[in-house]
Design a protein around this motif. Structure first.
Motif, PDB file in Angstrom:
ATOM      1  N   TRP A 108       0.843  -1.199   0.000  1.00  0.00           N
ATOM      2  CA  TRP A 108       0.000   0.000   0.000  1.00  0.00           C
ATOM      3  C   TRP A 108       0.880   1.252   0.000  1.00  0.00           C
ATOM      4  N   MET A 109       1.903   1.248   0.848  1.00  0.00           N
ATOM      5  CA  MET A 109       2.803   2.406   0.911  1.00  0.00           C
ATOM      6  C   MET A 109       3.633   2.552  -0.361  1.00  0.00           C
ATOM      7  N   PHE A 110       3.972   1.465  -1.005  1.00  0.00           N
ATOM      8  CA  PHE A 110       4.670   1.548  -2.284  1.00  0.00           C
ATOM      9  C   PHE A 110       3.819   2.360  -3.271  1.00  0.00           C
ATOM     10  N   CYS A 111       2.552   2.000  -3.373  1.00  0.00           N
ATOM     11  CA  CYS A 111       1.647   2.707  -4.284  1.00  0.00           C
ATOM     12  C   CYS A 111       1.457   4.166  -3.866  1.00  0.00           C
ATOM     13  N   MET A 112       1.277   4.386  -2.580  1.00  0.00           N
ATOM     14  CA  MET A 112       1.053   5.753  -2.108  1.00  0.00           C
ATOM     15  C   MET A 112       2.304   6.601  -2.284  1.00  0.00           C
ATOM     16  N   ASN A 113       3.460   6.055  -2.002  1.00  0.00           N
ATOM     17  CA  ASN A 113       4.692   6.829  -2.184  1.00  0.00           C
ATOM     18  C   ASN A 113       4.880   7.244  -3.638  1.00  0.00           C
ATOM     19  N   LYS A 114       4.613   6.330  -4.561  1.00  0.00           N
ATOM     20  CA  LYS A 114       4.709   6.668  -5.986  1.00  0.00           C
ATOM     21  C   LYS A 114       3.685   7.729  -6.359  1.00  0.00           C
ATOM     22  N   ALA A 115       2.467   7.580  -5.852  1.00  0.00           N
ATOM     23  CA  ALA A 115       1.412   8.552  -6.151  1.00  0.00           C
ATOM     24  C   ALA A 115       1.767   9.931  -5.586  1.00  0.00           C
ATOM     25  N   LEU A 116       2.288   9.968  -4.375  1.00  0.00           N
ATOM     26  CA  LEU A 116       2.713  11.239  -3.788  1.00  0.00           C
ATOM     27  C   LEU A 116       3.823  11.866  -4.619  1.00  0.00           C
TER      28      LEU A 116
END
Length: 143
Positions: A108-116
């Protein structure tokens, strides 16, 4: 009201008008928050690093994208769209039916970090959001 208080009140109002008050404003309002939510799910759909996370989501992702946008709207200081429709987020309780272990949290954080990285241009805002969302993601673990 004395003159000094009037001047200070006027300057304070002018400063407030110049500076966005919330992360929602800094993100660009509805369009910016929606872009962040959609980018998160676009990454989750396409990144092999998030395959297990993607697998537990119901398809199509239209409904969950909208719910995530509504949550982020209120979470960033904008309109409380999620709360208006569904009540208090109770995120941990809503995630209990799913196995949320360290692996899922990390995906989840992988996706969120990329999105951020892709959507949030303001460096301080991006890092503050990253830290807050990291803490939130860790709190969701139930395994």
């Amino acid at each position: 009201m004395n003159l000094i208080k009037k001047i200070f009140a006027k300057e304070s109002k002018q400063e407030k008008a110049k500076q966005p008050d919330t992360a929602y404003d800094l993100l660009g309002g509805e369009a910016g928050v929606r872009a962040l939510a959609n980018e998160f799910y676009d990454i989750m759909e396409s990144a092999p690093e998030a395959a297990d996370l993607y697998a537990i989501h119901p398809l199509p992702l239209d409904t969950i994208r909208q719910k995530f946008f509504e949550f982020l709207s209120g979470w960033t200081g904008g309109p409380g769209l999620f709360e208006e429709k569904y009540g208090h987020p109770r995120l941990r309780a809503r995630h209990l039916p799913f196995k949320v272990d360290c692996k899922m949290r990390d995906q989840w954080m992988f996706c969120m970090n990329k999105a951020l990285d892709n959507c949030v241009q303001h460096p301080e805002l991006r890092e503050n959001m990253r830290a807050s969302l990291d803490q939130l993601a860790s709190h969701m673990r139930n395994q």
